[in-house]
Design a protein around this motif. Structure first.
Motif, PDB file in Angstrom:
ATOM      1  N   GLU A 171       0.879  -1.241   0.089  1.00 24.99           N
ATOM      2  CA  GLU A 171      -0.026  -0.093  -0.015  1.00 24.99           C
ATOM      3  C   GLU A 171       0.815   1.201  -0.117  1.00 24.99           C
ATOM      4  N   ALA A 172       2.006   1.207   0.541  1.00 22.11           N
ATOM      5  CA  ALA A 172       3.053   2.279   0.708  1.00 22.11           C
ATOM      6  C   ALA A 172       3.467   2.599  -0.915  1.00 22.11           C
ATOM      7  N   LEU A 173       3.691   1.438  -1.317  1.00 22.85           N
ATOM      8  CA  LEU A 173       4.402   1.530  -2.737  1.00 22.85           C
ATOM      9  C   LEU A 173       2.976   2.354  -3.763  1.00 22.85           C
ATOM     10  N   ILE A 174       2.182   1.755  -3.512  1.00 23.76           N
ATOM     11  CA  ILE A 174       0.824   2.149  -4.360  1.00 23.76           C
ATOM     12  C   ILE A 174       0.672   3.623  -4.281  1.00 23.76           C
ATOM     13  N   ASP A 175       0.530   4.117  -2.816  1.00 21.23           N
ATOM     14  CA  ASP A 175       0.180   5.366  -2.665  1.00 21.23           C
ATOM     15  C   ASP A 175       1.410   6.475  -3.225  1.00 21.23           C
ATOM     16  N   GLY A 176       2.688   5.876  -3.269  1.00 22.10           N
ATOM     17  CA  GLY A 176       3.745   6.396  -3.897  1.00 22.10           C
ATOM     18  C   GLY A 176       3.581   6.776  -5.287  1.00 22.10           C
ATOM     19  N   PHE A 177       3.088   5.578  -5.990  1.00 17.72           N
ATOM     20  CA  PHE A 177       2.818   5.730  -7.483  1.00 17.72           C
ATOM     21  C   PHE A 177       1.706   6.750  -7.561  1.00 17.72           C
ATOM     22  N   ARG A 178       0.620   6.582  -7.004  1.00 17.38           N
ATOM     23  CA  ARG A 178      -0.509   7.340  -7.207  1.00 17.38           C
ATOM     24  C   ARG A 178      -0.145   9.020  -6.914  1.00 17.38           C
ATOM     25  N   ALA A 179       1.053   9.043  -6.024  1.00 17.64           N
ATOM     26  CA  ALA A 179       1.379  10.530  -5.817  1.00 17.64           C
ATOM     27  C   ALA A 179       2.150  10.950  -7.079  1.00 17.64           C
ATOM     28  N   LEU A 180       3.024  10.188  -7.728  1.00 14.42           N
ATOM     29  CA  LEU A 180       3.656  10.197  -8.960  1.00 14.42           C
ATOM     30  C   LEU A 180       2.468  10.477 -10.199  1.00 14.42           C
ATOM     31  N   ARG A 181       1.609   9.888 -10.078  1.00 10.76           N
ATOM     32  CA  ARG A 181       0.622  10.119 -11.105  1.00 10.76           C
ATOM     33  C   ARG A 181      -0.147  11.448 -10.945  1.00 10.76           C
ATOM     34  N   ASP A 182      -0.251  11.632  -9.742  1.00  8.44           N
ATOM     35  CA  ASP A 182      -0.986  13.230  -9.668  1.00  8.44           C
ATOM     36  C   ASP A 182       0.046  14.345  -9.564  1.00  8.44           C
ATOM     37  N   GLY A 183       1.283  13.935  -9.946  1.00 10.90           N
ATOM     38  CA  GLY A 183       2.327  15.010 -10.282  1.00 10.90           C
ATOM     39  C   GLY A 183       3.130  15.488  -9.303  1.00 10.90           C
ATOM     40  N   TYR A 185       6.036  14.618  -8.212  1.00 12.74           N
ATOM     41  CA  TYR A 185       7.183  14.137  -8.040  1.00 12.74           C
ATOM     42  C   TYR A 185       8.118  14.408  -7.028  1.00 12.74           C
ATOM     43  N   GLY A 186       9.187  13.539  -6.700  1.00 16.98           N
ATOM     44  CA  GLY A 186      10.271  13.698  -5.606  1.00 16.98           C
ATOM     45  C   GLY A 186       9.696  13.127  -4.649  1.00 16.98           C
ATOM     46  N   THR A 202      14.250   1.984  -1.719  1.00 18.63           N
ATOM     47  CA  THR A 202      15.296   2.941  -2.236  1.00 18.63           C
ATOM     48  C   THR A 202      15.210   3.024  -3.642  1.00 18.63           C
ATOM     49  N   GLY A 203      14.741   2.058  -4.397  1.00 18.98           N
ATOM     50  CA  GLY A 203      14.840   1.994  -6.084  1.00 18.98           C
ATOM     51  C   GLY A 203      13.557   3.110  -6.214  1.00 18.98           C
ATOM     52  N   PHE A 204      12.366   3.043  -5.630  1.00 17.65           N
ATOM     53  CA  PHE A 204      11.577   3.812  -5.979  1.00 17.65           C
ATOM     54  C   PHE A 204      11.888   5.360  -5.391  1.00 17.65           C
ATOM     55  N   ASN A 205      12.549   5.645  -4.369  1.00 17.93           N
ATOM     56  CA  ASN A 205      12.872   7.035  -4.146  1.00 17.93           C
ATOM     57  C   ASN A 205      13.802   7.522  -5.142  1.00 17.93           C
ATOM     58  N   GLU A 206      14.637   6.673  -5.496  1.00 18.67           N
ATOM     59  CA  GLU A 206      15.690   7.074  -6.433  1.00 18.67           C
ATOM     60  C   GLU A 206      15.133   7.562  -7.827  1.00 18.67           C
ATOM     61  N   THR A 210      14.450  11.157  -9.654  1.00 16.13           N
ATOM     62  CA  THR A 210      14.983  11.457 -10.800  1.00 16.13           C
ATOM     63  C   THR A 210      13.926  12.003 -11.928  1.00 16.13           C
ATOM     64  N   ILE A 211      12.797  11.587 -11.791  1.00 17.67           N
ATOM     65  CA  ILE A 211      11.734  12.161 -12.480  1.00 17.67           C
ATOM     66  C   ILE A 211      11.403  13.534 -12.006  1.00 17.67           C
ATOM     67  N   ASP A 212      11.547  13.864 -10.870  1.00 19.09           N
ATOM     68  CA  ASP A 212      11.180  15.387 -10.258  1.00 19.09           C
ATOM     69  C   ASP A 212      12.445  16.117 -10.896  1.00 19.09           C
ATOM     70  N   GLN A 213      13.756  15.784 -10.947  1.00 22.09           N
ATOM     71  CA  GLN A 213      14.713  16.480 -11.796  1.00 22.09           C
ATOM     72  C   GLN A 213      14.448  16.713 -13.244  1.00 22.09           C
ATOM     73  N   SER A 214      13.984  15.612 -13.788  1.00 20.67           N
ATOM     74  CA  SER A 214      13.800  15.561 -15.250  1.00 20.67           C
ATOM     75  C   SER A 214      12.585  16.297 -15.405  1.00 20.67           C
ATOM     76  N   VAL A 215      11.532  16.438 -14.845  1.00 21.83           N
ATOM     77  CA  VAL A 215      10.257  17.205 -14.979  1.00 21.83           C
ATOM     78  C   VAL A 215      10.656  18.686 -14.749  1.00 21.83           C
ATOM     79  N   ALA A 216      11.274  19.056 -13.667  1.00 19.96           N
ATOM     80  CA  ALA A 216      11.640  20.416 -13.441  1.00 19.96           C
ATOM     81  C   ALA A 216      12.755  20.928 -14.658  1.00 19.96           C
TER      82      ALA A 216
END
Length: 444
Positions: A171-183, A185-186, A202-206, A210-216
């Protein structure tokens, strides 16, 4: 036989006889002690013969044989004395005859175990009354059942705990992916647990960083391009208007070669302004807020052809469309169709270019779900280099690049409408450009 010891017997008539063919003698001469099956005697009782080898210096030199009345021997007294009343004993010959039998007490619900004897062809069966051992069996059964239940309870509790823990991590991972889906990032997640879960977290956080930096970086790049686009477009149009105005002023007062140069300057200014307009249309198509919507492509195509005919009265334009043909497309699809038609007219190598435009709806027989817009001409055709660049077969570089923004406008308008763009050669010459757009049942 060398000697015989028996009460009330005539030893003289037997001593000296040859008993070598007797089974018990042969078994003893073979080196084993042998006890025969019971044999009924003249007295009515059962007799067994016992034969054992006699050795001298390790060699078998004779056998010692004896006949025993079972009724007069205490051979089974040991069994009777060592076993409780709840245990019964039965001794059976290989022929199935009972030599000795004592049933257990009580003689019901009996469990029996058997074992053969090595010295005789007998089988000893020991039976045990379950009525006596029942309480012990019940205690053992209850103990085993309790142990099994305890083990299963521990496994169930551990499994439930592990399931809830893994569920919380998932559920923690799913919440993380939902947060990325909603923008968001980071976003970081903390799943904890074993090393495998630590590595996943650790892989998810990295990945999120990366997505946050790329989007910025992309946002900053888009902002810079937007600023440059606005400044260059505004400056370009203003400066071109100044140049065009001066050229018109020169053309109005000049003659001969000077007037020709002024006219050429005016033509190039108009071309650059047209390019700027196409760039603006492309920017509108590429805008993230631009989404396909239901449009009547048949009506749009008819309007495009009417305007093209008005701008080029010497052109021979034909159009064939159904009453309606609704497709999902971006609003700039009309500009893209106009670009294809205008391109066919402008690049014709004759004074009366012939261009055919048709719109076809999906049919059940063809099994298609697209609306097709087809533009055919008999001009020089679209260069293959242009086609290969648009299709991605060739890179955009100094030598291989599209000569204008028109075809790019068409390409991106069709692509952002989730459609397809095809180029084919016409017969005997020319090009056939086909735009396929997803069909829709309703209009905007």
């Amino acid at each position: 036989m060398t000697a015989l010891a028996a009460p009330q017997s005539d030893a003289a008539s037997v001593v000296g006889s040859d008993f070598g063919d007797r089974r018990y003698v042969q078994r003893a001469l073979a080196g084993t002690t042998y006890i025969s099956n019971p044999v009924p005697a003249e007295t009515g009782t059962n007799v067994v013969v016992v034969s054992t080898p006699v050795r001298r210096d390790g060699d078998i030199v004779a056998t010692l044989n004896g006949a025993v009345y079972l009724s007069e021997t205490g051979a089974f007294d040991l069994l009777q004395s060592d076993l409780p009343d709840s245990s019964g004993v039965t001794v059976t010959t290989d022929g199935g005859a009972d030599i000795y039998h004592r049933p257990p007490s009580p003689n019901r619900s009996v469990t029996t175990h058997t074992a053969p004897l090595s010295e005789a062809d007998w089988v000893v069966s020991v039976s045990e009354s379950r009525a006596v051992i029942g309480p012990t069996i019940q205690r053992l059964t209850l103990l085993q059942t309790g142990s099994v239940i305890s083990v299963f309870a521990v496994i169930a509790v551990f499994g439930w705990w592990n399931y809830r823990r893994n569920l919380a991590q998932v559920e923690a991972l799913i919440d993380g992916f939902r947060a990325l889906r909603d923008g968001a990032y980071g976003t970081h997640v903390d799943v904890g647990g074993a090393d495998e879960w630590e590595r996943i977290g650790t892989g998810f956080n990295e990945m999120s960083d990366t997505i946050d930096q790329s989007v910025a970086e992309n946002r900053e790049r888009a902002r810079q391009l937007h600023v440059l686009d606005r400044v260059l477009r505004h400056t370009l149009r203003n400066e071109l208007n100044v140049v065009r105005g001066r050229a018109e002023l020169v053309a109005s007062h000049a003659t001969g070669e000077a007037a020709a140069h002024a006219a050429h300057i005016i033509s190039r200014c108009d071309s650059l302004v047209e390019t700027a307009d196409k760039e603006r249309a492309i920017s509108a198509v590429l805008d993230t807020d631009t989404t396909p919507e239901p449009l009547d492509v048949a009506r749009i195509t008819e309007t495009v052809v009417e305007r093209a005919q008005a701008d080029a009265p010497n052109a021979d334009l034909t159009v064939d469309t159904p009453p309606t043909a609704v497709a999902a497309a971006v609003p700039q699809i009309g500009t893209a169709i106009q670009e294809v038609v205008t391109n066919a007219i402008q690049h014709a190598d004759c004074t009366a270019p012939q261009v055919s435009v048709s719109v076809s709806e999906p049919t059940a027989t063809e099994g298609t779900d697209h609306v097709r817009i087809t533009v055919s001409d008999h001009g020089p055709g679209i260069p293959r280099m242009e086609r290969r660049v648009l299709n991605g077969d060739d890179a955009i570089d100094a030598l291989h690049h599209s000569q204008g923004l028109g075809l790019w406008l068409v390409y991106w308008a069709v692509t952002h409408s989730d459609g397809d763009l095809d180029f084919e050669d016409n017969t005997p010459q020319g090009s056939v450009v086909t735009i396929r757009l997803p069909a829709r049942d309703d209009t905007a």
